[in-house]
Motif scaffolding. Structure first.
Motif, PDB file in Angstrom:
ATOM      1  N   ARG A 273       0.798  -1.225   0.000  1.00 50.85           N
ATOM      2  CA  ARG A 273       0.000   0.000   0.000  1.00 50.85           C
ATOM      3  C   ARG A 273       0.833   1.280   0.000  1.00 50.85           C
ATOM      4  NH1 ARG A 273      -3.140  -1.099   5.729  1.00 50.85           N
ATOM      5  NH2 ARG A 273      -1.311  -1.072   7.049  1.00 50.85           N
ATOM      6  N   ILE A 274       2.133   1.128  -0.154  1.00 49.91           N
ATOM      7  CA  ILE A 274       2.944   2.319  -0.455  1.00 49.91           C
ATOM      8  C   ILE A 274       3.934   1.966  -1.558  1.00 49.91           C
ATOM      9  CG2 ILE A 274       2.820   3.487   1.795  1.00 49.91           C
ATOM     10  CD1 ILE A 274       5.603   2.427   2.430  1.00 49.91           C
ATOM     11  N   CYS A 275       4.288   2.944  -2.364  1.00 44.73           N
ATOM     12  CA  CYS A 275       5.414   2.745  -3.281  1.00 44.73           C
ATOM     13  C   CYS A 275       6.044   4.087  -3.596  1.00 44.73           C
ATOM     14  CB  CYS A 275       4.990   2.002  -4.550  1.00 44.73           C
ATOM     15  SG  CYS A 275       4.137   2.984  -5.765  1.00 44.73           S
ATOM     16  N   GLU A 276       7.344   4.006  -3.884  1.00 47.15           N
ATOM     17  CA  GLU A 276       8.090   5.223  -4.188  1.00 47.15           C
ATOM     18  C   GLU A 276       7.863   5.584  -5.651  1.00 47.15           C
ATOM     19  OE1 GLU A 276      12.056   4.861  -2.618  1.00 47.15           O
ATOM     20  OE2 GLU A 276      12.687   6.671  -3.676  1.00 47.15           O
ATOM     21  N   THR A 277       7.782   6.865  -5.951  1.00 49.23           N
ATOM     22  CA  THR A 277       7.691   7.319  -7.343  1.00 49.23           C
ATOM     23  C   THR A 277       8.830   8.302  -7.589  1.00 49.23           C
ATOM     24  OG1 THR A 277       6.227   9.154  -6.787  1.00 49.23           O
ATOM     25  CG2 THR A 277       5.173   7.069  -7.348  1.00 49.23           C
ATOM     26  N   SER A 278       8.940   8.788  -8.820  1.00 55.06           N
ATOM     27  CA  SER A 278      10.138   9.574  -9.144  1.00 55.06           C
ATOM     28  C   SER A 278      10.259  10.848  -8.308  1.00 55.06           C
ATOM     29  CB  SER A 278      10.160   9.910 -10.635  1.00 55.06           C
ATOM     30  OG  SER A 278       8.911  10.383 -11.039  1.00 55.06           O
TER      31      SER A 278
ATOM     32  N   SER B 181       2.227  12.083  -2.655  1.00 51.34           N
ATOM     33  CA  SER B 181       2.754  13.092  -1.724  1.00 51.34           C
ATOM     34  C   SER B 181       4.216  13.344  -2.056  1.00 51.34           C
ATOM     35  CB  SER B 181       2.624  12.581  -0.282  1.00 51.34           C
ATOM     36  OG  SER B 181       3.386  11.396  -0.118  1.00 51.34           O
ATOM     37  N   GLY B 182       4.809  14.299  -1.370  1.00 50.39           N
ATOM     38  CA  GLY B 182       6.230  14.568  -1.565  1.00 50.39           C
ATOM     39  C   GLY B 182       6.486  15.718  -2.531  1.00 50.39           C
TER      40      GLY B 182
END
Ligand SMILES: Cc1cc2nc3c(=O)[nH]c(=O)nc-3n(C[C@H](O)[C@H](O)[C@H](O)COP(=O)(O)O)c2cc1C
Length: 312
Positions: free
Chosen positions: A61-66, A219-220
């Protein structure tokens, strides 16, 4: 003790500095206590509390994106009762104002939560209403997209308590400035801008989404310009207290939000990369103030110079 005065006042509350954390991005267990002195934060903000416990969405339920991350936690939490029993006594020991973030599937849930938390006013100093979680079927942005439901939730909370109320909004709900005006009209004291934006990332080998819920909240750093824009527009249009949220990773990011008028600064995704991010951002704000001969943070807050605008 900093030589720069970072004291921030909102609606009768005094915060030692403007730094708080994004709901759901910060631990209250020993692991975080090893890195962060909670009593150096301006305010502590809890993960969303719901009336009943929620198990949240399936994993992953989480993953990093660019330029950030996607999450679809789905408001996992142990519910109001457990919060009152175990977390309130913990926060009572910490001399930092506590903002409790709440969500419900209907106005009655918001009312129940607000009435219960009102009784804990010695510890709970403000409520943040999560009106915009993109990851839940009911009670999230989908359900709350109906404007009248958002307004109803704010109204019942207003009737239940005189604690300051911050309505947390996302562009997923529609025109943020317009909704902000409406929630203020029905009794919110301020706004938290912005919650995540719905996004998606695809695993190109398995040709499926990288998170089980298919979509998640982005987010981020990717959302920071959107957040800065809304803090700026809402401060210009309404002038009400705003907790800025969205891509505050460094002191430089925090200062951008202060210049457009943010009152508090919620550090979210940054905590996952560096659990000391809040402390480093705080030190960086003080340093910027020193470098620019600013003795009180209010000299910086809202100091956006339209007359300096470069325009060819
Ligand atoms: C893993 C994760 C969990 C979150 N949980 C909540 C939550 O329970 N309630 C809420 O209002 N916002 C929640 N948020 C949104 C954050 O509080 C914040 O508004 C958003 O992530 C934007 O700030 P950031 O870019 O600094 O992370 C969550 C965000 C992340 C990344």
């Amino acid at each position: 003790m900093s030589d720069v005065n970072l004291t921030t006042k909102i609606k009768g509350l005094t915060f030692r500095n403007p730094i708080t954390v994004g709901s759901g991005t910060f631990g209250t267990k020993q692991d975080f206590l090893d890195y962060v002195d909670y009593e150096r934060l301006g305010a502590m903000t809890t993960k969303t509390i719901t009336r009943h416990p929620r198990t949240g969405n399936p994993m992953p339920r989480i993953c990093e994106t660019s330029a950030g991350m996607l999450n679809a936690i789905g408001l996992q939490n142990r519910g109001l009762e457990e919060f009152l029993k175990n977390k309130i006594p913990l926060f009572a020991k910490i001399k930092t104002p506590l903002i409790v973030n709440i969500a419900g599937e209907a106005a009655g849930d918001f009312q129940h939560l607000a009435e219960a938390l009102h009784k804990e006013k010695d510890v709970v100093k403000a409520l943040e209403l999560n009106l915009s979680c993109p990851n839940v079927e009911e009670g999230g942005a989908g359900f709350m997209r109906k404007r009248e439901r958002i307004l109803e939730a704010v109204k019942v909370v207003r009737d239940a308590t005189d604690l300051p109320i911050f309505a947390k909004l996302s562009p997923e709900l529609g025109d943020v400035v317009e909704i902000a005006r409406d929630v203020i009209d029905v009794g919110a004291d301020g706004l938290t801008l912005i919650n995540t934006l719905k996004g998606m990332a695809v695993d190109t080998e398995r040709r499926c989404s990288r998170i089980a819920n298919i979509t998640g909240g982005l987010s981020g750093p990717a959302i920071k310009p959107v957040a800065v824009r809304y803090v700026y527009e809402v401060k210009q249009a309404l002038g009400v207290p705003v907790i800025a949220s969205g891509g505050i990773m460094t002191a430089q990011d925090a200062i951008e939000f202060l210049i457009v008028g943010a009152d508090l600064l919620a550090v979210g995704t940054a905590n996952f990369i560096n659990p000391r991010a809040t402390m480093e951002i705080l030190d960086g704000i003080s340093q910027y103030c020193r470098d620019h001969d600013i003795t009180h943070i209010d000299e910086l807050r809202g100091s956006f110079h339209h007359e300096n605008q470069i325009s060819g």
